[in-house]
Design an enzyme around this catalytic site. Structure first.
Site, PDB file in Angstrom:
ATOM      1  CD  GLN A 149      -3.055  -4.136   6.805  1.00  0.00           C
ATOM      2  OE1 GLN A 149      -3.278  -3.194   5.875  1.00  0.00           O
ATOM      3  NE2 GLN A 149      -4.026  -5.320   6.447  1.00  0.00           N
ATOM      4  CG  ASP A 165      -9.783   0.328   4.975  1.00  0.00           C
ATOM      5  OD1 ASP A 165      -9.421   0.034   3.962  1.00  0.00           O
ATOM      6  OD2 ASP A 165      -9.191   0.031   6.067  1.00  0.00           O
ATOM      7  CE  LYS A 203      -3.803  -2.365   2.416  1.00  0.00           C
ATOM      8  NZ  LYS A 203      -4.431  -2.714   3.633  1.00  0.00           N
TER       9      LYS A 203
END
Length: 299
Positions: free
Chosen positions: A97, A120, A53
């Site tokens: 994460q 997200d 990422k």
């Protein structure tokens, strides 16, 4: 045989577009998009995802920031970092994460992220916007967003009159996927482990999305001839033919069987997987556009 939907190629196209639009944004005197990734602990898979990422963010020309925290980091300390990132105008996207260590309440952490920086798409405000069709300002979870883009490459953006069956009801994939399909005028059924006669239901689908987490559960005779099949599953199974202790990746769909029935199908790997990081970049760019008072770009 079915058309193979090349997620890797589409993801590369999305990243190229993000890179070009980022350059254009900066050339017009706006701040470059900023993405902050926070990882707690030493989970090896998470380390790989985070590295990928961060690398893609830099490739896109973003301001990229990473907080790598030890597993014993307190919930209070993590909340403080998120609060600082919420207040930082150089950061447009915040990604924590998952999974987090057991002593940290993941739900509390996610709901602390500012909704306009929740790239997200897990904050309740973004969930609510998606559920009510407010797609102009909603951030959609990256995997269903990427899956939808793959469907649109095959079927177009208006899916009026098509039947869609989503197998799986998770908050991360199944439910948002169903809402995206509804917004595109599909008639949508969400199926799950308690669904009666799942094979018969699956055979009604013009668009069949598998997101159930069971290796090769959906067989070829479950697929309507000509259907578009999107396989979100990534499962590792033993592969003794490769040698002792070896394994291979398969989806939730029995690919070889389904490919003989489907009109188009995503492979595993190389289908939905590459789209997830690409859509994270697209969401971060969209956040930067909205912060600058611009209409978000479409992909």
């Amino acid at each position: 045989m079915a058309e193979v939907i090349d997620g890797k190629s589409v993801a590369e196209d999305v990243v190229r577009t993000v890179k070009a639009l980022t350059s254009e944004l900066v050339a017009n005197g706006k701040a470059k998009p900023g993405l902050a990734v926070v990882i707690v602990g030493e989970d090896p898979a998470s380390q790989v995802y985070v590295a990928s990422k961060s690398r893609t963010a830099k490739e896109c020309g973003f301001h990229s920031l990473q907080h790598t925290l030890p597993a014993e980091t307190s919930e209070e300390a993590l909340l403080k970092i998120i609060g600082d990132l919420n207040a930082d105008p150089a950061i447009n996207g915040i990604l924590v994460q998952l999974p987090l260590p057991a002593h940290i309440d993941a739900g509390k952490i996610i709901q602390t992220i500012a909704p306009e920086k929740d790239v997200d798409g897990f904050h309740f405000i973004n969930v609510g916007k998606l559920g009510t069709g407010e797609l102009e300002t909603a951030f959609v979870p990256c995997t269903p967003a990427g899956s939808m883009l793959l469907i649109e490459r095959v079927r177009g953006k208006d899916l009026s009159g098509l039947n869609a069956v989503v197998v799986g009801r998770s908050n991360i994939v199944g439910k948002p996927m169903a809402n995206l399909l509804l917004a595109a005028n599909c008639t949508v059924t969400i199926a799950h482990s308690r669904t009666k006669d799942l094979p018969a239901l699956a055979r009604t689908a013009d668009i069949l999305v598998a997101a159930v987490g069971r290796p090769e559960m959906i067989k070829g005779d479950w697929v309507k001839p000509g259907a578009t099949v999107i396989d979100v599953g990534i499962n590792r199974i033993p592969a003794p033919e490769k040698g002792e202790g070896k394994s291979r990746l398969v989806g939730d769909v029995a690919y070889a069987e389904a490919a003989r029935q489907a009109g188009a199908i995503t492979p595993v790997p190389g289908g939905v997987g590459p789209m997830t990081i690409a859509m994270l970049m697209a969401n971060t760019l969209a956040s930067a556009y909205l912060a600058a008072g611009l209409k978000r770009p479409s992909f």
